[in-house]
Scaffold this motif. Structure first.
Motif, PDB file in Angstrom:
ATOM      1  N   GLY A   7       7.898   0.620  10.547  1.00  0.00           N
ATOM      2  CA  GLY A   7       6.905   1.382   9.801  1.00  0.00           C
ATOM      3  C   GLY A   7       6.579   0.565   8.424  1.00  0.00           C
ATOM      4  O   GLY A   7       5.366   0.568   8.126  1.00  0.00           O
ATOM      5  N   ALA A   8       7.762   0.595   7.655  1.00  0.00           N
ATOM      6  CA  ALA A   8       7.512  -0.245   6.659  1.00  0.00           C
ATOM      7  C   ALA A   8       7.246  -1.504   6.582  1.00  0.00           C
ATOM      8  O   ALA A   8       7.858  -2.355   7.518  1.00  0.00           O
ATOM      9  CB  ALA A   8       8.948  -0.037   5.572  1.00  0.00           C
ATOM     10  N   LYS A   9       6.205  -2.085   6.182  1.00  0.00           N
ATOM     11  CA  LYS A   9       5.722  -3.408   6.355  1.00  0.00           C
ATOM     12  C   LYS A   9       5.820  -4.126   5.108  1.00  0.00           C
ATOM     13  O   LYS A   9       5.543  -3.992   3.947  1.00  0.00           O
ATOM     14  CB  LYS A   9       4.164  -3.277   6.440  1.00  0.00           C
ATOM     15  CG  LYS A   9       3.535  -2.551   7.554  1.00  0.00           C
ATOM     16  CD  LYS A   9       3.793  -2.810   8.818  1.00  0.00           C
ATOM     17  CE  LYS A   9       3.370  -2.216  10.066  1.00  0.00           C
ATOM     18  NZ  LYS A   9       3.801  -0.874  10.284  1.00  0.00           N
ATOM     19  N   PRO A  10       6.609  -5.523   5.278  1.00  0.00           N
ATOM     20  CA  PRO A  10       6.809  -6.537   4.254  1.00  0.00           C
ATOM     21  C   PRO A  10       5.744  -7.327   3.837  1.00  0.00           C
ATOM     22  O   PRO A  10       5.360  -8.450   4.245  1.00  0.00           O
ATOM     23  CB  PRO A  10       7.955  -7.363   4.876  1.00  0.00           C
ATOM     24  CG  PRO A  10       7.662  -7.117   6.273  1.00  0.00           C
ATOM     25  CD  PRO A  10       7.171  -5.948   6.530  1.00  0.00           C
ATOM     26  N   VAL A  11       4.585  -6.690   3.115  1.00  0.00           N
ATOM     27  CA  VAL A  11       3.297  -7.257   2.756  1.00  0.00           C
ATOM     28  C   VAL A  11       3.397  -8.082   1.539  1.00  0.00           C
ATOM     29  O   VAL A  11       3.295  -9.361   1.949  1.00  0.00           O
ATOM     30  CB  VAL A  11       2.191  -6.263   2.686  1.00  0.00           C
ATOM     31  CG1 VAL A  11       1.032  -6.959   2.314  1.00  0.00           C
ATOM     32  CG2 VAL A  11       2.063  -5.624   4.044  1.00  0.00           C
ATOM     33  N   CYS A  12       3.308  -7.738   0.403  1.00  0.00           N
ATOM     34  CA  CYS A  12       3.338  -8.755  -0.858  1.00  0.00           C
ATOM     35  C   CYS A  12       4.808  -9.144  -1.286  1.00  0.00           C
ATOM     36  O   CYS A  12       4.843 -10.176  -1.867  1.00  0.00           O
ATOM     37  CB  CYS A  12       2.853  -7.571  -2.041  1.00  0.00           C
ATOM     38  SG  CYS A  12       3.904  -6.374  -2.659  1.00  0.00           S
ATOM     39  N   ARG A  13       6.017  -8.499  -0.741  1.00  0.00           N
ATOM     40  CA  ARG A  13       7.170  -8.739  -1.013  1.00  0.00           C
ATOM     41  C   ARG A  13       7.514  -9.030  -2.609  1.00  0.00           C
ATOM     42  O   ARG A  13       8.352  -9.437  -3.085  1.00  0.00           O
ATOM     43  CB  ARG A  13       7.827  -9.976  -0.576  1.00  0.00           C
ATOM     44  CG  ARG A  13       7.812  -9.898   1.080  1.00  0.00           C
ATOM     45  CD  ARG A  13       8.571 -10.840   1.468  1.00  0.00           C
ATOM     46  NE  ARG A  13       8.935 -10.652   3.078  1.00  0.00           N
ATOM     47  CZ  ARG A  13       9.984 -10.032   3.673  1.00  0.00           C
ATOM     48  NH1 ARG A  13      10.798  -9.683   3.104  1.00  0.00           N
ATOM     49  NH2 ARG A  13      10.016  -9.808   5.001  1.00  0.00           N
TER      50      ARG A  13
END
Length: 152
Positions: free
Chosen positions: A34-40
């Motif tokens: 569920g948690a997405k590593p988008v911008c980091r």
């Protein structure tokens, strides 16, 4: 190093590098995607989880710092298998988006409903400031949140 973690009410152990971001451990080791590593970089909100009841970007938290904390992901927000009030309102209002940023919004709004039962439209917008989305103008999400508040 063996790490002991409390995730969604379960006691789990990890042998990940203690410096590894929590979001990567959640996704790769525990298959909680569920948690997405988008911008980091901690500003988009897509990786938001609750840490001891407060929203936190899991891309910035080394997994070693999660020891001793109660971690709750979007997968753990349902209550006894039933969607929580914000999840129900978002679904009923057809406010659900593509799924990239949306889990982080659900986490953030769950915290808002828990801590601010009298939240206003402005409070909702302020809470969502840390959740960036390209799909929406946010208005249906704000309206759904107001419905969830009214249903309480």
């Amino acid at each position: 190093m063996v790490l002991s973690l409390s995730i969604n009410g379960d006691r789990l152990t990890s042998i990940a590098d203690p410096a590894m971001p929590l979001v990567d451990v959640l996704r790769e080791e525990f298959h909680l995607t569920g948690a997405k590593p988008v911008c980091r970089e901690g500003f988009c909100g897509a990786c938001m989880v609750l840490v001891d009841g407060r929203p936190a970007p899991s891309c910035l938290m080394p997994v070693a710092l999660a020891q001793g904390c109660d971690i709750r992901t979007v997968e753990g927000l349902a209550i006894n298998g039933t969607l929580n009030p914000i999840q129900q309102a978002l679904e009923a209002s057809d406010a659900v988006q593509c799924g990239m940023c949306f889990p982080g919004m659900v986490v953030t709004l769950t915290h808002l409903l828990t801590t601010t039962p009298g939240a206003t439209r402005d409070d909702i917008r302020a809470a969502l400031t840390g959740n960036i989305c390209r799909c929406t103008g946010y208005e249906r999400i704000v309206e759904a949140t107001l419905l969830a508040l009214a249903a309480r």
